[in-house]
Scaffold this active site. Sequence first.
Site, mmCIF file in Angstrom:
data_model
loop_
_atom_site.group_PDB
_atom_site.id
_atom_site.type_symbol
_atom_site.label_atom_id
_atom_site.label_comp_id
_atom_site.label_asym_id
_atom_site.label_seq_id
_atom_site.Cartn_x
_atom_site.Cartn_y
_atom_site.Cartn_z
ATOM 1 N N THR A 11 0.832 -1.218 0.000
ATOM 2 C CA THR A 11 0.000 0.000 0.000
ATOM 3 C C THR A 11 0.864 1.265 0.000
ATOM 4 O O THR A 11 0.704 2.140 -0.849
ATOM 5 C CB THR A 11 -0.916 -0.005 1.256
ATOM 6 O OG1 THR A 11 -1.640 -1.236 1.265
ATOM 7 C CG2 THR A 11 -1.874 1.151 1.245
ATOM 8 N N VAL A 12 1.805 1.345 0.948
ATOM 9 C CA VAL A 12 2.588 2.584 1.068
ATOM 10 C C VAL A 12 3.626 2.685 -0.061
ATOM 11 O O VAL A 12 3.790 3.746 -0.679
ATOM 12 C CB VAL A 12 3.260 2.693 2.458
ATOM 13 C CG1 VAL A 12 4.047 3.985 2.579
ATOM 14 C CG2 VAL A 12 2.217 2.614 3.569
ATOM 15 N N GLU A 124 9.389 10.247 9.224
ATOM 16 C CA GLU A 124 8.209 11.074 9.532
ATOM 17 C C GLU A 124 6.902 10.288 9.434
ATOM 18 O O GLU A 124 5.977 10.467 10.233
ATOM 19 C CB GLU A 124 8.176 12.273 8.571
ATOM 20 C CG GLU A 124 7.023 13.221 8.773
ATOM 21 C CD GLU A 124 7.065 13.917 10.128
ATOM 22 O OE1 GLU A 124 7.988 14.686 10.379
ATOM 23 O OE2 GLU A 124 6.152 13.656 10.956
ATOM 24 N N GLY A 129 0.892 9.096 10.191
ATOM 25 C CA GLY A 129 0.695 9.014 8.733
ATOM 26 C C GLY A 129 1.186 10.271 8.036
ATOM 27 O O GLY A 129 2.370 10.602 8.089
ATOM 28 N N ILE A 131 0.597 13.388 8.791
ATOM 29 C CA ILE A 131 0.705 14.604 9.626
ATOM 30 C C ILE A 131 2.163 14.878 9.969
ATOM 31 O O ILE A 131 2.851 13.998 10.479
ATOM 32 C CB ILE A 131 -0.053 14.439 10.973
ATOM 33 C CG1 ILE A 131 -1.485 13.989 10.733
ATOM 34 C CG2 ILE A 131 -0.004 15.711 11.790
ATOM 35 C CD1 ILE A 131 -2.203 13.571 12.014
ATOM 36 N N GLU A 185 -3.049 -2.702 9.703
ATOM 37 C CA GLU A 185 -1.716 -3.283 9.517
ATOM 38 C C GLU A 185 -1.865 -4.681 8.938
ATOM 39 O O GLU A 185 -2.951 -5.260 8.944
ATOM 40 C CB GLU A 185 -1.016 -3.382 10.879
ATOM 41 C CG GLU A 185 -0.674 -2.048 11.486
ATOM 42 C CD GLU A 185 0.337 -1.284 10.663
ATOM 43 O OE1 GLU A 185 1.431 -1.796 10.382
ATOM 44 O OE2 GLU A 185 0.011 -0.155 10.267
ATOM 45 N N ASP A 196 0.397 -0.932 17.624
ATOM 46 C CA ASP A 196 0.811 0.101 16.677
ATOM 47 C C ASP A 196 0.882 1.470 17.387
ATOM 48 O O ASP A 196 1.876 2.193 17.276
ATOM 49 C CB ASP A 196 -0.205 0.125 15.513
ATOM 50 C CG ASP A 196 0.036 1.248 14.536
ATOM 51 O OD1 ASP A 196 0.937 1.110 13.693
ATOM 52 O OD2 ASP A 196 -0.675 2.266 14.612
ATOM 53 N N LYS A 200 4.160 3.992 18.280
ATOM 54 C CA LYS A 200 4.180 5.406 17.882
ATOM 55 C C LYS A 200 4.430 6.319 19.092
ATOM 56 O O LYS A 200 5.215 7.264 19.007
ATOM 57 C CB LYS A 200 2.865 5.775 17.196
ATOM 58 C CG LYS A 200 2.737 5.130 15.808
ATOM 59 C CD LYS A 200 1.332 5.273 15.264
ATOM 60 C CE LYS A 200 1.209 4.705 13.862
ATOM 61 N NZ LYS A 200 -0.187 4.578 13.421
ATOM 62 N N GLY A 297 -3.438 5.385 5.548
ATOM 63 C CA GLY A 297 -3.889 5.313 4.153
ATOM 64 C C GLY A 297 -2.731 5.534 3.201
ATOM 65 O O GLY A 297 -1.705 6.108 3.559
#
Length: 405
Positions: A11-12, A124, A129, A131, A185, A196, A200, A297
Amino acid sequence: MMNIAVMGYGTVGSGVVEVLERNRGVISQRADGDIYVKYVLDLRDFPGDAIQERIVHDFEIVVNDPEIGIVVETMGGIEPAYTFVKRSLLAGKNVVTSNKALVAKHGAELLAIAAEKHINFLFEASVGGGIPILRPLQTSLTADVVEEIGGILNGTTNYMLTKMFYEGADYDEVLKEAQAKGYAERNPEADVEGYDTCRKIAILCSLVLGKQVDFEDIFTEGITKISKEDMMYAKEAGMTIKLLASAKRNGDKMCAMVSPVLMKKTHPLYSVNDVFNAIFVRGNMLGDAMFYGSGAGKLPTASAVVADVIEAAKHPSDSMMGMWTAEKALLQPVDGVSRQFFVRMRGDADEKKAALEAAFGEICVLRASGLTGEFGIITGKMTEGTYKKQAETFPEIIQMIRVED
Ligand code: HSE
């Protein structure tokens, strides 16, 4: 021109390629030159996708190519990501990653290698995500001692809790929807059990303290036990339920925890809904600041990854990220934290009121329409340790959720 390799076309990773293509013009301008994806490393083939001609299956091709200046890691998980990232850094290549599990576990070591080599290890996208939060902490909030940091750091669970609140939906149903939308995930446990979020907040605490905060030391409770019925009580009380990460300073230590909380309408995080994340920072000079936006996302996360790629392309021989050392930061235990607790129990509230007041101080009784044979209370303010001790004497308790001020 800067040649880069993207490791992991999920996805990423595919989002990173898309962002680089769609915003090619502005990205070239801001990076002082074109950024070209020379390789995409993945175990799979992608027949019919234009990326196929750049797909490689062997990491040695990436690490041994002197033309590759930046390696983007979007594979997720610890291995083989850790080995590939470490070897890339040791080979003098800048590395950008969105992988919070990797950063939380090996961040201090990887940052130290990057500093020694005068290159970048940037991440980052690993928190919040799309932000911007890590760079603002590093470059804007430098005059402050951060007294408190936390917020809603997981888009999947926030999406799920929002649906449960507004639609009265069941937990299982909303989890499937979140996975279908690509927020979750690889392993949904990481989201719903709070792992998760825990990683973070560990990264944020490590940055704030300048020392390694081990995620294993952070008290973590997920949302798997949150039910439609709990949400009914929250609504009756004019509140909602959120998965909150919080870290508060006490001297040179912090108390960090991840847990679902009941939150009042007046709380600044109350209206952070769906997949949005918000990070709250309290500085000793600044006061309060909030960073709000798309927390998960494909494209929002890829946007943060590409921003790091641009940063690394502009400064290929400098370490732009401050760092935290491998020295272990000690956290304060949560048992000493004072708060109110929402408690659901079987039986009749009037019969038990005196005993409950003796144990939990001044209580507020809650009832959810349609639920019989049970009731809820909100306790007086007490430490978590005291609450646990008193709760042992009430086997009829079926649920406890912390209340956030
Ligand atoms: N699964 C994560 C979330 C992805 O839902 O927030 C972004 O870290």
